[in-house]
Write a protein that holds these residues in place. Structure first.
Motif, PDB file in Angstrom:
ATOM      1  N   ARG A  90      28.324 -24.137  76.277  1.00  0.00           N
ATOM      2  CA  ARG A  90      28.897 -24.998  77.314  1.00  0.00           C
ATOM      3  C   ARG A  90      29.713 -24.146  78.264  1.00  0.00           C
ATOM      4  O   ARG A  90      30.347 -23.181  77.874  1.00  0.00           O
ATOM      5  N   GLN A  91      29.643 -24.501  79.533  1.00  0.00           N
ATOM      6  CA  GLN A  91      30.379 -23.755  80.532  1.00  0.00           C
ATOM      7  C   GLN A  91      31.322 -24.719  81.248  1.00  0.00           C
ATOM      8  O   GLN A  91      31.367 -25.888  80.920  1.00  0.00           O
ATOM      9  N   MET A  92      31.999 -24.222  82.219  1.00  0.00           N
ATOM     10  CA  MET A  92      32.924 -25.091  82.935  1.00  0.00           C
ATOM     11  C   MET A  92      32.180 -26.093  83.811  1.00  0.00           C
ATOM     12  O   MET A  92      32.752 -26.996  84.364  1.00  0.00           O
ATOM     13  N   PHE A  93      30.897 -25.894  83.960  1.00  0.00           N
ATOM     14  CA  PHE A  93      30.105 -26.794  84.792  1.00  0.00           C
ATOM     15  C   PHE A  93      28.870 -27.219  84.009  1.00  0.00           C
ATOM     16  O   PHE A  93      28.561 -26.651  82.964  1.00  0.00           O
ATOM     17  N   GLU A  94      28.203 -28.213  84.508  1.00  0.00           N
ATOM     18  CA  GLU A  94      27.026 -28.721  83.816  1.00  0.00           C
ATOM     19  C   GLU A  94      25.854 -27.744  83.950  1.00  0.00           C
ATOM     20  O   GLU A  94      25.659 -27.154  85.010  1.00  0.00           O
ATOM     21  N   VAL A  95      25.114 -27.579  82.876  1.00  0.00           N
ATOM     22  CA  VAL A  95      23.927 -26.733  82.949  1.00  0.00           C
ATOM     23  C   VAL A  95      22.707 -27.639  82.720  1.00  0.00           C
ATOM     24  O   VAL A  95      22.652 -28.364  81.727  1.00  0.00           O
ATOM     25  N   VAL A  96      21.784 -27.585  83.656  1.00  0.00           N
ATOM     26  CA  VAL A  96      20.584 -28.414  83.520  1.00  0.00           C
ATOM     27  C   VAL A  96      19.397 -27.510  83.210  1.00  0.00           C
ATOM     28  O   VAL A  96      19.170 -26.516  83.895  1.00  0.00           O
ATOM     29  N   ILE A  97      18.695 -27.871  82.159  1.00  0.00           N
ATOM     30  CA  ILE A  97      17.537 -27.058  81.761  1.00  0.00           C
ATOM     31  C   ILE A  97      16.299 -27.910  81.991  1.00  0.00           C
ATOM     32  O   ILE A  97      16.228 -29.048  81.525  1.00  0.00           O
ATOM     33  N   GLN A  98      15.352 -27.368  82.716  1.00  0.00           N
ATOM     34  CA  GLN A  98      14.161 -28.146  83.019  1.00  0.00           C
ATOM     35  C   GLN A  98      12.897 -27.363  82.724  1.00  0.00           C
ATOM     36  O   GLN A  98      12.854 -26.143  82.914  1.00  0.00           O
ATOM     37  N   ALA A  99      11.895 -28.081  82.283  1.00  0.00           N
ATOM     38  CA  ALA A  99      10.568 -27.485  82.168  1.00  0.00           C
ATOM     39  C   ALA A  99       9.742 -28.099  83.277  1.00  0.00           C
ATOM     40  O   ALA A  99       9.796 -29.320  83.474  1.00  0.00           O
ATOM     41  N   ALA A 100       9.021 -27.280  84.012  1.00  0.00           N
ATOM     42  CA  ALA A 100       8.284 -27.806  85.151  1.00  0.00           C
ATOM     43  C   ALA A 100       6.887 -27.232  85.228  1.00  0.00           C
ATOM     44  O   ALA A 100       6.642 -26.080  84.872  1.00  0.00           O
ATOM     45  N   ILE A 101       5.972 -28.097  85.681  1.00  0.00           N
ATOM     46  CA  ILE A 101       4.615 -27.642  85.988  1.00  0.00           C
ATOM     47  C   ILE A 101       4.538 -27.708  87.500  1.00  0.00           C
ATOM     48  O   ILE A 101       4.599 -28.799  88.060  1.00  0.00           O
ATOM     49  N   GLY A 102       4.444 -26.597  88.131  1.00  0.00           N
ATOM     50  CA  GLY A 102       4.515 -26.583  89.586  1.00  0.00           C
ATOM     51  C   GLY A 102       5.860 -27.164  90.001  1.00  0.00           C
ATOM     52  O   GLY A 102       6.892 -26.744  89.506  1.00  0.00           O
ATOM     53  N   SER A 103       5.832 -28.220  90.841  1.00  0.00           N
ATOM     54  CA  SER A 103       7.111 -28.784  91.270  1.00  0.00           C
ATOM     55  C   SER A 103       7.466 -30.013  90.437  1.00  0.00           C
ATOM     56  O   SER A 103       8.474 -30.658  90.664  1.00  0.00           O
ATOM     57  N   ARG A 149     -13.980 -19.812  77.493  1.00  0.00           N
ATOM     58  CA  ARG A 149     -14.357 -21.176  77.836  1.00  0.00           C
ATOM     59  C   ARG A 149     -13.358 -21.736  78.839  1.00  0.00           C
ATOM     60  O   ARG A 149     -12.150 -21.509  78.706  1.00  0.00           O
ATOM     61  N   ALA A 150     -13.855 -22.457  79.822  1.00  0.00           N
ATOM     62  CA  ALA A 150     -12.963 -23.068  80.813  1.00  0.00           C
ATOM     63  C   ALA A 150     -12.071 -24.084  80.118  1.00  0.00           C
ATOM     64  O   ALA A 150     -12.509 -24.783  79.215  1.00  0.00           O
ATOM     65  N   SER A 151     -10.828 -24.121  80.507  1.00  0.00           N
ATOM     66  CA  SER A 151      -9.895 -24.984  79.815  1.00  0.00           C
ATOM     67  C   SER A 151      -8.822 -25.475  80.775  1.00  0.00           C
ATOM     68  O   SER A 151      -8.468 -24.782  81.728  1.00  0.00           O
ATOM     69  N   ALA A 152      -8.296 -26.684  80.501  1.00  0.00           N
ATOM     70  CA  ALA A 152      -7.289 -27.266  81.397  1.00  0.00           C
ATOM     71  C   ALA A 152      -5.924 -26.651  81.112  1.00  0.00           C
ATOM     72  O   ALA A 152      -5.093 -27.240  80.440  1.00  0.00           O
ATOM     73  N   LEU A 153      -5.742 -25.439  81.608  1.00  0.00           N
ATOM     74  CA  LEU A 153      -4.496 -24.725  81.333  1.00  0.00           C
ATOM     75  C   LEU A 153      -3.556 -24.813  82.523  1.00  0.00           C
ATOM     76  O   LEU A 153      -3.995 -24.870  83.670  1.00  0.00           O
ATOM     77  N   LEU A 154      -2.297 -24.820  82.224  1.00  0.00           N
ATOM     78  CA  LEU A 154      -1.282 -24.929  83.254  1.00  0.00           C
ATOM     79  C   LEU A 154      -0.208 -23.882  83.028  1.00  0.00           C
ATOM     80  O   LEU A 154      -0.023 -23.418  81.900  1.00  0.00           O
ATOM     81  N   GLN A 155       0.480 -23.534  84.095  1.00  0.00           N
ATOM     82  CA  GLN A 155       1.618 -22.645  83.925  1.00  0.00           C
ATOM     83  C   GLN A 155       2.873 -23.506  83.868  1.00  0.00           C
ATOM     84  O   GLN A 155       3.091 -24.365  84.715  1.00  0.00           O
ATOM     85  N   MET A 156       3.664 -23.286  82.820  1.00  0.00           N
ATOM     86  CA  MET A 156       4.898 -24.056  82.699  1.00  0.00           C
ATOM     87  C   MET A 156       6.082 -23.110  82.899  1.00  0.00           C
ATOM     88  O   MET A 156       6.160 -22.065  82.258  1.00  0.00           O
ATOM     89  N   ASP A 157       6.971 -23.484  83.819  1.00  0.00           N
ATOM     90  CA  ASP A 157       8.158 -22.664  84.075  1.00  0.00           C
ATOM     91  C   ASP A 157       9.369 -23.338  83.490  1.00  0.00           C
ATOM     92  O   ASP A 157       9.426 -24.560  83.393  1.00  0.00           O
TER      93      ASP A 157
END
Ligand code: GTP
Length: 598
Positions: A524-537, A479-487
């Motif tokens: 934790r590291q010596m620098f900041e680590v940013v974790i992001q979830a994105a759909i496209g941009s 069935r067609a569905s509103a699916l997205l790729q999340m990175d």
């Protein structure tokens, strides 16, 4: 063998209700094994099964029993696996039987799998003998359990046998019931050969072993046989029965159960549910109900130590000889290196294979998030099947995505209805029907994406219904569905092995959960680590792991503020550099923890 004196039966039960213990007791009582020979739970042959308490592969054992009528009967006890992932295999084992012992723990009562299995038995028109087990326990309530059997399954409670597989109470009564209540097999030895394959496996010494139930005709060594699903022919090399040890026989005829080996090189050719017939005098119609098993869930397996790739490959080749229901092919990931994409019947199957690889082959593995097979319709009208988010074509080329849809049937006591309906709604279900029965039970039918029930639906269902709800599902199609790729990105770099396909309504929730989890795991590291979830941009969730701060100003006891600032400034620069040049090593546990998310 005169079929009048043959009885073919299975034991069906909810997990832990005592199936293996009862099987042992029957073997012991009929003298098939002596107590001294008895290993714990004879039918569960693999260590893994014993530890998990799950019977994975079906097998059949021959018992000789002299009944109260003075005659000797041949009883074939056909074992069944006990989990929804294997319901097709259970249904084929039941198709090889004429009756079942429906074993219910009298201290627990009827539970989810009791129902699912009992329905399978009813569908196969089998004689059902209810057995109330564990009557030795102080908290056993056989009367109440018998009443439940009547209410829920419509079985006559007076036919239930009170037993204890532990003490041996009721064992003889069970054997008499098998002889007197289970009908003898039908089917004539003079008809063309027709045999049902209800199990098959690979043996390193003799090759593919096929468990068969002869439905009509007879089979003998040297005979030319035809496997109807593949159209391939072979010569029967060995015929035998398990009593309980493998024992050769010259022939098997209508009503009998046994095993054969032939020149079948590839286990995948001996498909469970297929019909075997005589190549020279074939039966006109195969036994109904054959389904080709198709993997439903896919996951990437990667060795933690990249040097183990070769060993993983070898281990998969060997395991595949034993279990043709999983598939594998090489795949690579930028984050995880070289590995394999495996296909499974369900999540339990995935866990079993993973555990076997780790235990028997001493491999340490990472498994990527399980996924179903999606259908991609491209803008040029092509259809592509995708079992891995990384293999999706670029979004600009996708016209739409389709996902597999299943029809789910849930049986539950009506009191849990509310809980279960919310669960189904949360899992993007569409209600089809709710039916109520006089015994306070309800049948709920939903259409739902397969993906939603693969995760932890079954466990949730059980916990929301205190183990009483049972479910079954069948594929409806796509069935067609509103699916997205999340990175998922760490400091702006997408981690390919963490990409998932999600429904748009769930993307935010998943994004948040995944980033939160990663935040807890990445050190934790010596620098900041940013974790992001994105759909496209578009970034939909963001977490940060604060840097470890070297306390560079500690030595400046309150002193000159400008000096302090200078020091902090320098530290900042250092951090920036680190950010630019440093590549974050995400700990292995991060992958494990994220994939462990159900
Ligand atoms: P799966 O293989 O996981 O489906 O379990 P099973 O149904 O084969 O159950 P199993 O025979 O492994 O028994 C589960 C537990 O119940 C074991 O600890 C048994 O010793 C115990 N058990 C089985 N039958 C009886 C019984 O009649 N009385 C008591 N007291 N315990 C029993």
């Amino acid at each position: 063998m005169d079929p009048r004196y043959i009885r073919n039966f299975s034991i069906i039960a909810h997990i832990d209700h005592g199936k293996s213990t009862l099987a042992d007791r029957l073997l012991e009582f009929t003298g098939a094994i002596t107590s001294r020979e008895k290993r714990d739970q004879f039918l569960d042959s693999m260590d893994l099964e014993r530890e998990r308490g799950i019977t994975i592969k079906a097998a059949a054992v021959r018992l000789w029993y002299r009944a109260a009528d003075g005659r000797e009967y041949l009883l074939n006890l056909i074992d069944t696996p006990g989990h929804v992932d294997f319901s097709y295999e259970v249904s084929r084992s039941l198709a090889a039987s004429e009756g079942v012992l429906l074993l219910v723990d009298a201290s627990q009562g009827v539970e989810a799998q009791t129902l699912a299995n009992a329905y399978l038995a009813l569908e196969n028109n089998l004689e059902i003998i209810p057995v109330l087990n564990k009557c030795d326990l102080a908290n056993a309530d056989p009367d109440k359990t018998a009443e439940e059997i009547r209410e829920i399954l419509g079985l006559d409670p007076s036919t239930a046998i009170r037993a204890s597989a532990k003490t041996g109470q009721g064992i003889e009564e069970i054997l008499e019931a098998i002889v007197n209540r289970v009908p003898p097999p039908r089917g004539r030895s003079t008809d063309p050969l027709k045999m049902l394959i209800f199990d098959s496996w690979f043996d390193p010494y003799v090759g593919t072993v096929v468990m068969i139930r002869v439905l009509a005709g007879s089979v003998h060594r040297g005979q030319r046989i035809l496997l109807m699903a593949t159209g391939k022919t072979y010569e029967v090399y060995q015929l035998g029965v398990f009593n309980p040890y493998a024992t050769p026989v010259e022939s098997l005829s209508a009503g009998e159960v046994g095993f054969l080996t032939a020149t079948i090189k590839n286990l995948a050719d001996a498909m469970i549910g297929d019909t075997i017939t005589d190549a020279l005098n074939p039966t006109p119609t195969p036994f109904p109900g054959f389904k080709k098993i198709k993997p439903m869930v896919f996951s990437g397996f990667y060795p933690v130590d990249p040097g183990d790739y070769g060993r993983l490959k070898e281990a998969l080749e060997k395991l595949r000889l034993n279990d043709s229901s999983f598939t594998y092919e090489p795949e690579t990931s930028a984050a995880l290196g070289f590995g394999f994409r495996l296909g499974f019947l369900g999540l339990l199957h995935l866990e079993i294979i993973k555990e076997r690889l780790e235990r028997e082959y001493e491999l340490s593995l990472l498994a990527t998030a399980p996924t179903v097979v999606y259908k991609v319709v491209t803008t040029r009208g092509e259809e592509i099947w995708v079992d891995n988010p990384l293999k999706l074509p670029p979004w600009g080329k996708i016209e739409h995505l389709e996902e597999p849809l299943v029809r789910v049937e849930i049986h539950t006591p009506a009191e849990y209805l509310g809980n279960i309906l919310s669960l189904c709604e949360d899992r993007r279900g569409r209600q089809v029907e709710i039916r109520f029965f006089p015994n306070q039970k309800a049948l709920i039918i939903y259409e739902m994406p397969l993906n939603e029930i693969l995760m932890d639906f079954y466990d949730q269902l059980k916990s929301l219904s205190r183990g009483y709800a049972s479910m079954d599902y069948e594929m409806l199609g796509y069935r067609a569905s509103a699916l997205l790729q999340m990175d998922l990105m760490v400091n702006g770099e997408p981690i390919d092995a963490l990409s998932v396909i999600v429904h748009k309504d769930k993307a935010y929730r998943w994004g948040r959960e995944l980033t939160e989890r990663l935040q807890k795991i990445i050190p934790r590291q010596m620098f900041e680590v940013v974790i992001q979830a994105a759909i496209g941009s578009r970034v939909i969730a963001r977490e940060r792991v604060a840097p470890l701060r070297k306390n560079v100003t500690a030595k400046c006891y309150g002193g000159d503020i400008t000096r302090k600032r200078k020091l902090l400034e320098r530290q900042k620069e250092g951090k920036k550099r680190m950010k630019q040049i440093g590549k974050i090593q995400i700990p292995q546990e991060a992958f494990l923890a994220v994939f462990g998310m159900r």
